[in-house]
Design a protein around this motif. Structure first.
Motif, PDB file in Angstrom:
ATOM      1  N   GLY A  60       0.962  -1.249   0.005  1.00  4.41           N
ATOM      2  CA  GLY A  60       0.022   0.030  -0.092  1.00  4.41           C
ATOM      3  C   GLY A  60       0.876   1.247   0.070  1.00  4.41           C
ATOM      4  O   GLY A  60       0.864   2.363  -0.724  1.00  4.41           O
ATOM      5  N   LEU A 117      -6.019   4.285   3.576  1.00  4.53           N
ATOM      6  CA  LEU A 117      -6.891   3.874   4.526  1.00  4.53           C
ATOM      7  C   LEU A 117      -6.333   2.799   5.216  1.00  4.53           C
ATOM      8  O   LEU A 117      -6.146   1.553   4.739  1.00  4.53           O
ATOM      9  CB  LEU A 117      -8.400   3.454   4.069  1.00  4.53           C
ATOM     10  CG  LEU A 117      -9.217   4.497   3.442  1.00  4.53           C
ATOM     11  CD1 LEU A 117     -10.062   4.346   2.744  1.00  4.53           C
ATOM     12  CD2 LEU A 117      -9.427   5.888   4.333  1.00  4.53           C
ATOM     13  N   SER A 142      -5.319  -0.609  10.951  1.00  5.34           N
ATOM     14  CA  SER A 142      -4.644  -0.547  12.451  1.00  5.34           C
ATOM     15  C   SER A 142      -4.094   0.918  12.754  1.00  5.34           C
ATOM     16  O   SER A 142      -4.500   1.913  11.910  1.00  5.34           O
ATOM     17  CB  SER A 142      -3.406  -1.712  12.332  1.00  5.34           C
ATOM     18  OG  SER A 142      -2.483  -0.849  11.670  1.00  5.34           O
ATOM     19  N   PHE A 147       4.805   0.053   8.909  1.00  3.09           N
ATOM     20  CA  PHE A 147       5.858  -0.482   9.878  1.00  3.09           C
ATOM     21  C   PHE A 147       6.609  -1.469   9.437  1.00  3.09           C
ATOM     22  O   PHE A 147       6.432  -2.021   8.351  1.00  3.09           O
ATOM     23  CB  PHE A 147       5.043  -0.818  11.177  1.00  3.09           C
ATOM     24  CG  PHE A 147       3.970  -1.772  10.920  1.00  3.09           C
ATOM     25  CD1 PHE A 147       2.907  -1.587  10.479  1.00  3.09           C
ATOM     26  CD2 PHE A 147       4.451  -3.103  11.111  1.00  3.09           C
ATOM     27  CE1 PHE A 147       1.809  -2.712  10.407  1.00  3.09           C
ATOM     28  CE2 PHE A 147       3.475  -4.090  10.923  1.00  3.09           C
ATOM     29  CZ  PHE A 147       2.156  -4.041  10.538  1.00  3.09           C
ATOM     30  N   PRO A 184       9.606 -10.015  15.422  1.00  2.00           N
ATOM     31  CA  PRO A 184      10.304 -10.948  16.007  1.00  2.00           C
ATOM     32  C   PRO A 184      11.459 -10.630  16.979  1.00  2.00           C
ATOM     33  O   PRO A 184      11.722 -11.004  17.945  1.00  2.00           O
ATOM     34  CB  PRO A 184      10.687 -12.164  15.286  1.00  2.00           C
ATOM     35  CG  PRO A 184       9.757 -11.841  14.153  1.00  2.00           C
ATOM     36  CD  PRO A 184       9.560 -10.393  13.997  1.00  2.00           C
ATOM     37  N   GLN A 236      -8.823   3.151  10.059  1.00  2.00           N
ATOM     38  CA  GLN A 236     -10.120   3.277   9.425  1.00  2.00           C
ATOM     39  C   GLN A 236     -10.149   1.873   8.591  1.00  2.00           C
ATOM     40  O   GLN A 236      -9.058   1.643   7.890  1.00  2.00           O
ATOM     41  CB  GLN A 236      -9.771   4.402   8.309  1.00  2.00           C
ATOM     42  CG  GLN A 236      -9.300   5.641   8.867  1.00  2.00           C
ATOM     43  CD  GLN A 236     -10.268   6.447   9.578  1.00  2.00           C
ATOM     44  OE1 GLN A 236     -11.463   6.596   9.151  1.00  2.00           O
ATOM     45  NE2 GLN A 236     -10.114   6.733  10.629  1.00  2.00           N
ATOM     46  N   VAL A 248      -4.452  -5.322   0.835  1.00  2.00           N
ATOM     47  CA  VAL A 248      -4.747  -5.696   2.564  1.00  2.00           C
ATOM     48  C   VAL A 248      -3.935  -6.569   3.107  1.00  2.00           C
ATOM     49  O   VAL A 248      -4.140  -7.042   4.174  1.00  2.00           O
ATOM     50  CB  VAL A 248      -6.330  -5.874   2.610  1.00  2.00           C
ATOM     51  CG1 VAL A 248      -7.191  -4.692   2.190  1.00  2.00           C
ATOM     52  CG2 VAL A 248      -6.586  -7.006   1.559  1.00  2.00           C
ATOM     53  N   GLY A 249      -3.212  -7.297   2.236  1.00  2.00           N
ATOM     54  CA  GLY A 249      -1.958  -8.268   2.868  1.00  2.00           C
ATOM     55  C   GLY A 249      -2.767  -9.509   3.038  1.00  2.00           C
ATOM     56  O   GLY A 249      -3.681  -9.911   2.448  1.00  2.00           O
ATOM     57  N   ALA A 250      -2.235 -10.216   3.994  1.00  2.00           N
ATOM     58  CA  ALA A 250      -2.663 -11.510   4.234  1.00  2.00           C
ATOM     59  C   ALA A 250      -2.861 -11.775   5.657  1.00  2.00           C
ATOM     60  O   ALA A 250      -2.583 -10.996   6.644  1.00  2.00           O
ATOM     61  CB  ALA A 250      -1.509 -12.483   3.979  1.00  2.00           C
ATOM     62  N   ILE A 275       8.555 -17.219   9.812  1.00  2.00           N
ATOM     63  CA  ILE A 275       7.996 -16.644  11.292  1.00  2.00           C
ATOM     64  C   ILE A 275       8.038 -17.332  12.449  1.00  2.00           C
ATOM     65  O   ILE A 275       8.657 -17.012  13.667  1.00  2.00           O
ATOM     66  CB  ILE A 275       6.601 -15.722  11.014  1.00  2.00           C
ATOM     67  CG1 ILE A 275       6.788 -15.043   9.792  1.00  2.00           C
ATOM     68  CG2 ILE A 275       5.867 -15.165  12.314  1.00  2.00           C
ATOM     69  CD1 ILE A 275       5.443 -14.138   9.357  1.00  2.00           C
ATOM     70  N   GLY A 333       9.616  -8.084  -0.535  1.00  2.00           N
ATOM     71  CA  GLY A 333      10.055  -7.777  -1.810  1.00  2.00           C
ATOM     72  C   GLY A 333       9.293  -7.437  -3.083  1.00  2.00           C
ATOM     73  O   GLY A 333       9.010  -6.652  -3.366  1.00  2.00           O
TER      74      GLY A 333
HETATM   75  P1  FAD Z   1       0.810  -6.051   5.113  1.00  2.00           P
HETATM   76  O1  FAD Z   1       2.082  -5.493   5.101  1.00  2.00           O
HETATM   77  O2  FAD Z   1       0.256  -7.054   5.714  1.00  2.00           O
HETATM   78  O3  FAD Z   1      -0.225  -4.741   5.091  1.00  2.00           O
HETATM   79  C1  FAD Z   1      -1.654  -4.768   4.984  1.00  2.00           C
HETATM   80  C2  FAD Z   1      -2.229  -3.872   5.676  1.00  2.00           C
HETATM   81  O4  FAD Z   1      -3.595  -3.520   5.423  1.00  2.00           O
HETATM   82  C3  FAD Z   1      -2.469  -4.227   7.035  1.00  2.00           C
HETATM   83  O5  FAD Z   1      -1.561  -2.893   7.807  1.00  2.00           O
HETATM   84  C4  FAD Z   1      -3.799  -4.278   7.404  1.00  2.00           C
HETATM   85  O6  FAD Z   1      -4.048  -3.449   8.770  1.00  2.00           O
HETATM   86  C5  FAD Z   1      -4.361  -3.444   6.664  1.00  2.00           C
HETATM   87  N1  FAD Z   1      -5.769  -3.723   5.974  1.00  2.00           N
HETATM   88  C6  FAD Z   1      -6.255  -5.152   6.029  1.00  2.00           C
HETATM   89  N2  FAD Z   1      -7.571  -5.108   6.028  1.00  2.00           N
HETATM   90  C7  FAD Z   1      -7.923  -3.846   5.751  1.00  2.00           C
HETATM   91  C8  FAD Z   1      -9.166  -3.170   5.547  1.00  2.00           C
HETATM   92  N3  FAD Z   1     -10.383  -3.771   5.418  1.00  2.00           N
HETATM   93  N4  FAD Z   1      -9.030  -1.806   5.677  1.00  2.00           N
HETATM   94  C9  FAD Z   1      -7.931  -0.891   5.873  1.00  2.00           C
HETATM   95  N5  FAD Z   1      -6.828  -1.676   6.238  1.00  2.00           N
HETATM   96  C10 FAD Z   1      -6.664  -2.912   6.085  1.00  2.00           C
HETATM   97  N6  FAD Z   1       8.937 -11.042   4.289  1.00  2.00           N
HETATM   98  C11 FAD Z   1      10.070 -11.058   3.806  1.00  2.00           C
HETATM   99  O7  FAD Z   1      10.352 -10.807   2.554  1.00  2.00           O
HETATM  100  N7  FAD Z   1      11.269 -11.151   4.579  1.00  2.00           N
HETATM  101  C12 FAD Z   1      10.904 -11.253   5.974  1.00  2.00           C
HETATM  102  O8  FAD Z   1      12.108 -11.568   6.616  1.00  2.00           O
HETATM  103  C13 FAD Z   1       9.861 -11.251   6.387  1.00  2.00           C
HETATM  104  N8  FAD Z   1       9.508 -11.424   7.932  1.00  2.00           N
HETATM  105  C14 FAD Z   1       8.112 -11.202   8.318  1.00  2.00           C
HETATM  106  C15 FAD Z   1       8.105 -11.293   9.719  1.00  2.00           C
HETATM  107  C16 FAD Z   1       6.522 -11.075  10.074  1.00  2.00           C
HETATM  108  C17 FAD Z   1       6.521 -11.220  11.669  1.00  2.00           C
HETATM  109  C18 FAD Z   1       5.776 -11.008   9.357  1.00  2.00           C
HETATM  110  C19 FAD Z   1       4.069 -10.730   9.823  1.00  2.00           C
HETATM  111  C20 FAD Z   1       5.705 -10.770   7.829  1.00  2.00           C
HETATM  112  C21 FAD Z   1       7.208 -10.988   7.312  1.00  2.00           C
HETATM  113  N9  FAD Z   1       7.486 -10.808   6.490  1.00  2.00           N
HETATM  114  C22 FAD Z   1       8.606 -11.261   5.632  1.00  2.00           C
HETATM  115  C23 FAD Z   1       6.288 -10.741   4.980  1.00  2.00           C
HETATM  116  C24 FAD Z   1       6.054  -9.296   4.755  1.00  2.00           C
HETATM  117  O9  FAD Z   1       6.120  -8.435   5.936  1.00  2.00           O
HETATM  118  C25 FAD Z   1       4.911  -9.224   3.978  1.00  2.00           C
HETATM  119  O10 FAD Z   1       5.314 -10.048   2.616  1.00  2.00           O
HETATM  120  C26 FAD Z   1       4.634  -7.863   3.359  1.00  2.00           C
HETATM  121  O11 FAD Z   1       4.575  -6.949   4.639  1.00  2.00           O
HETATM  122  C27 FAD Z   1       3.238  -7.764   2.736  1.00  2.00           C
HETATM  123  O12 FAD Z   1       2.992  -6.332   2.464  1.00  2.00           O
HETATM  124  P2  FAD Z   1       1.383  -6.030   2.101  1.00  2.00           P
HETATM  125  O13 FAD Z   1       1.289  -4.765   1.839  1.00  2.00           O
HETATM  126  O14 FAD Z   1       0.760  -6.819   1.107  1.00  2.00           O
HETATM  127  O15 FAD Z   1       0.515  -6.385   3.450  1.00  2.00           O
END
Ligand code: FAD
Length: 831
Positions: free
Chosen positions: A12, A31, A34, A39, A45, A78, A112-114, A170, A311
């Protein structure tokens, strides 16, 4: 243009930031559900483990800083509740006030991630059960762990225990960080290996290492239920084992948060992720998606996959933004490059794994090499394991690396080569940086290239460890290592012709006889191979990766009889093997760091020859393989392994030289051996009545403040068997024994008056009437009160009993363990 981004972390924020850099006039609203944006989830960890001390370092941006630098309208707390693609609006709830409102968009980015998977286990909602996805999760876990550890310091509790469910990245990072803090950690994993993104043969060194660092692994095992018992949680495993825990970390994988998208009619792929085109566009013209929530093409394999990695999420966000802003940028594919550090060990992979290739029926070749991370003579290196997968034309399909130093850089070179579509022959020519602290003049990547190219050019023909014993049936199996190495361990049926005498020996061999060669890592057997084929031998093959790979592959499948599984047990307890240090008084240190096996054994052999019986030598080894070879070498040569403790990537082993003089020395210094207030038992019998008597005495001794040590051998081991041990591959003989022998204390019968089981039932009922504890209760009480329960590894070998067949708290040892215990005891009983 108004861009609304749902989700304010990796994908995002990348989308929003890139969009601003391309379109200064755009209105950009982010939006985020959390209360934190942008972050560092990957660092969570490490704050729990105290490595990243300052929590604020994980909070990379705030809504204010993003407003200032990028003029973004970032709204935290939000939650987007619904998307209306026709009206081009999203419905939003302000989680703090409860107010709901509608936000219009021209373009929408769904990022929104996983979310953590929730396997169907009772008790997931208990307060001590956690997932680790967000800052709030981290804060909760850290508060709980720190408080529990403080109680331990204050003497209010004995220990702090955690169960980690899931041995992915993790899960293992959490296991390491908790263990760092002093928490006792058990990891439960449904698969038969840790680290699903790499193959099983590459995960075994990491498993051995983790066990050596005191992490308890329960593989091929599921957590069946979690219950609150008083202050503690109890985690019931499907093997019947109960684990006590102060907290449980659920890290059983993630799945895409597709609910909103699904409800809005956004098309999903076969794994439940959002289907996107090469521009990260969904089936709706103005809706894009990126990050953990999408499926993207794999760089090597056909089809689309989920790849929840930071990445790809960042890169996809950038591509989405470029297209949102009118450019025609394409994403391409994800190769799934990933890496993890557990304590000092590092493991990772890129591209396809062998198991994926097999599943999809893709034809491939594979090679294994085991070089050191950097020049062996420069301190701080250790053996690295590399597996390279490639097709018949030499195209790289995948690579996996594990080891200690320099793993990340080799993995990244492989990842780059794979992405560039390079062939294995090109790996030979890569000119990589070299000075002794960093590598070797022939870098491990070059070496993998040499071997793979030899395979394709026909300069070498390989046989693979998993093909044993079929691959060697009807052949002459030749071990070209030294006699010392052969004596420690060899493949059953192999004859020893050391390379040094090889040319001489082969003169009399039949050139039509199929010959299968092996050595420690594959290099010496390659030299032997070249000698034979140039002499006109018709059918010669050499083992890929040598005995190092063979042992990893075969120890797992348990197919070979003489593989010294019990030796592994030395690496399974934190203070691995200790016995009374009765010695002559002379002690020397030997530095074998940087030497790969058999280097340490050979240096040790030479050094110990100059010592007298009863002298001690403490050898420092960086090769983790020493945990297997060292104890076996000691046993074979009549020396005593006094102690084997983890040190850096390897071990420090204290060995007392054996021989008649040692015995004399031991006898003459018996007075120096501290005799403790201890009772030790040899439990030989598997009769219910004798076991009850043994444990009643043991509990009595414990109640009187004595230490108790119980060495279980032969039929006595049956009392320690689990009723439902985890499934494993067994040979026919092992299956027979397992069927014929009683499994656990409940299945034992009386030595006399059993009367087809009637007598046993009667005695159990009489014991109940008289409120005498049952045998399982007596055993539990003894273990809870600190009795050491040791399974005899030699008998386990004979009866085909695996460590996983026995109760979880059982330690493993040989006769030396018992003698060490007995030497410290006032009373020794044979039951
Ligand atoms: P996220 O970073 O999960 O962000 C999605 C955001 O969407 C969240 O903040 C969530 O609150 C928000 N959201 C969800 N639903 C809604 C909604 N309805 N309305 C508004 N907001 C919403 N990857 C690596 O490559 N190397 C690593 O070493 C590594 N270590 C990790 C360690 C941990 C503990 C975790 C949890 C993940 C780790 N990852 C690592 C994975 C990596 O963090 C994720 O692949 C990456 O953050 C994915 O990005 P994203 O934006 O798709 O999802």
């Amino acid at each position: 243009m108004k861009l609304v981004v749902i989700g304010g972390v990796a994908a995002g924020m990348s989308t929003a930031a890139r969009a601003r850099r391309l379109d200064e006039a755009a209105e950009i609203v982010v939006l985020e559900k959390s209360h934190h944006v942008s972050f560092a989830n990957c660092g969570l960890p490490y704050h729990i483990g105290g490595v990243i001390k300052d929590r604020d370092r994980l909070l990379l941006q705030t809504p204010e800083s993003l407003k200032e630098s990028l003029n973004l309208d970032v709204r935290i707390g939000q939650e987007v509740l619904a998307i209306d693609p026709k009206k081009k609006t999203v419905k939003v709830r302000d989680l703090d006030s409860g107010r709901e409102y509608t936000e219009k968009y021209d373009k929408l980015a769904y990022c929104v991630g996983a979310e953590a998977m929730r396997p169907p286990i009772n008790g997931l909602d208990l307060p001590g059960v956690h997932v680790l996805r967000r800052i709030g999760d981290m804060d909760q876990i850290k508060t709980k762990v720190d408080a529990a550890l403080q109680e331990q310091v204050d003497g209010k509790r004995k220990d702090v225990r955690a169960v980690v469910v899931g041995a992915g990245y993790i899960g293992l990072e959490m296991a390491e960080n908790l263990a760092h803090l002093g928490v006792k950690v058990s990891v439960v994993e449904l698969a038969d290996q840790i680290l699903p993104p790499i193959d099983k043969d590459m995960s075994i060194p990491v498993e051995n290492y983790l066990r050596g660092r005191g992490i308890e692994l329960h593989l091929s095992t599921a957590a069946a239920a979690i219950a609150q018992t008083g202050q503690k949680l109890s985690v019931e495993l499907n093997s019947g084992t109960m684990l006590e825990a102060d907290l449980v970390i659920m890290s059983a994988g993630v799945r895409p948060m597709n609910q909103l998208a699904k409800a809005a009619g956004i098309e999903l792929g076969s794994f439940g992720g959002i289907k996107v085109d090469e521009h990260m566009r969904t089936n709706f013209e103005d809706i894009y998606a990126a990050g953990d929530v999408v499926e993207t093409p794999h760089t090597v394999l056909p089809g689309e996959y989920l790849a929840p990695l930071a990445g790809p999420a960042n890169r996809q966000g950038r591509v989405a933004a470029e297209n949102i802003c009118g450019r025609k940028t394409t994403y391409g594919s994800t190769q799934g490059t990933s890496i993890v550090k557990v304590f000092d060990m590092v493991a990772g992979g890129t591209g396809a794994t062998e198991k994926q290739l097999i599943k999809l029926g893709v034809k491939y070749h594979k090679i294994h090499v085991h070089p050191s991370g950097h020049a062996g003579y420069y301190p701080g290196t250790s053996t690295m394991h590399i597996k390279l997968l490639f097709d018949g034309k030499g195209k790289i399909l995948g690579a996996q690396v594990c080891g200690f130093d320099g793993v990340d850089k080799r993995l990244d070179v492989f990842a780059t080569a794979l992405r560039a579509g390079m062939k294995v022959s090109e790996l030979q020519n890569l000119e990589l940086s070299y000075a002794p602290p960093f590598g070797s003049a022939k870098d491990p990547v070059n070496m993998a290239g040499f071997v793979a190219t030899n395979v394709l050019s026909g300069d070498i023909k390989l046989w693979q460890a998993e093909e044993y014993p079929d691959a060697t049936a009807g052949t002459k199996l030749v071990d070209v290592r030294t006699k010392d190495e052969y004596d420690i361990w060899h493949i059953p049926g192999a004859e020893n012709v050391p390379l040094a005498t090889f040319r001489e020996a082969v003169g009399s061999w039949d050139k039509n006889m199929p010959i299968r060669l092996y050595c420690g890592v594959g290099f010496r057997s390659y030299l032997a191979y070249r000698i034979l084929v140039q002499l006109g031998f018709k059918d010669v093959q050499t083992l890929s990766g040598g005995s190092t790979t063979f042992r990893y592959v075969q120890e797992v499948s348990g197919e070979t009889e003489s593989i010294p599984a019990p030796v592994l047990n030395y690496a399974e307890t934190a203070s691995l093997f200790k016995q009374t240090p009765v010695f002559s008084g002379k002690s020397i240190d030997l530095d074998c760091t940087g030497l790969a096996c058999p280097g340490p054994i050979m240096k040790l052999s030479k050094e110990i020859a100059g010592l007298s019986a009863g002298d001690q030598i403490t050898v420092h080894v960086s090769d983790p393989g020493f945990a297997n070879d060292g104890p076996a070498w000691c046993a074979k040569n009549g020396h005593e392994l006094v102690e084997l403790v983890p040190e850096g990537s390897g071990y420090a082993a204290t060995i007392r030289k054996g021989g008649p003089g040692a015995l004399v020395a031991a006898q003459s210094t018996v007075g120096m051996a501290p005799v403790k207030n201890k009772t030790s038992f040899v439990v030989f019998s598997g009769d219910l009545d004798k076991l009850i008597a043994a444990f009643i005495i043991a509990n009595g001794a414990l109640a009187m403040g004595e230490e108790v040590s119980m060495f279980f051998t032969f039929w006595g081991l049956n009392a320690l068997r689990k009723q439902n041990p985890p499934k494993r591959k067994m040979k026919a003989m092992e299956k027979m024994f397992a069927k014929m022998m009683p499994s656990g204390p409940d299945a034992l019968t009386l030595s006399n008056m059993n009367m087809g089981g009637m007598g046993t039932q009667m005695i159990k009922s009489v014991m109940k009437q008289h409120n005498v504890q049952t045998l399982p209760e007596l055993m539990k009480a003894a273990m809870d009160n600190g009795a050491r329960i040791i399974g005899c590894t030699m008998t386990m070998d004979l009866l085909g009993i695996a460590p996983t067949d026995l109760l979880d708290n059982v330690e493993f040892g040989g006769v030396a363990s018992f003698l060490g215990e007995a030497a410290e005891s006032q009373t020794t009983l044979f039951i």
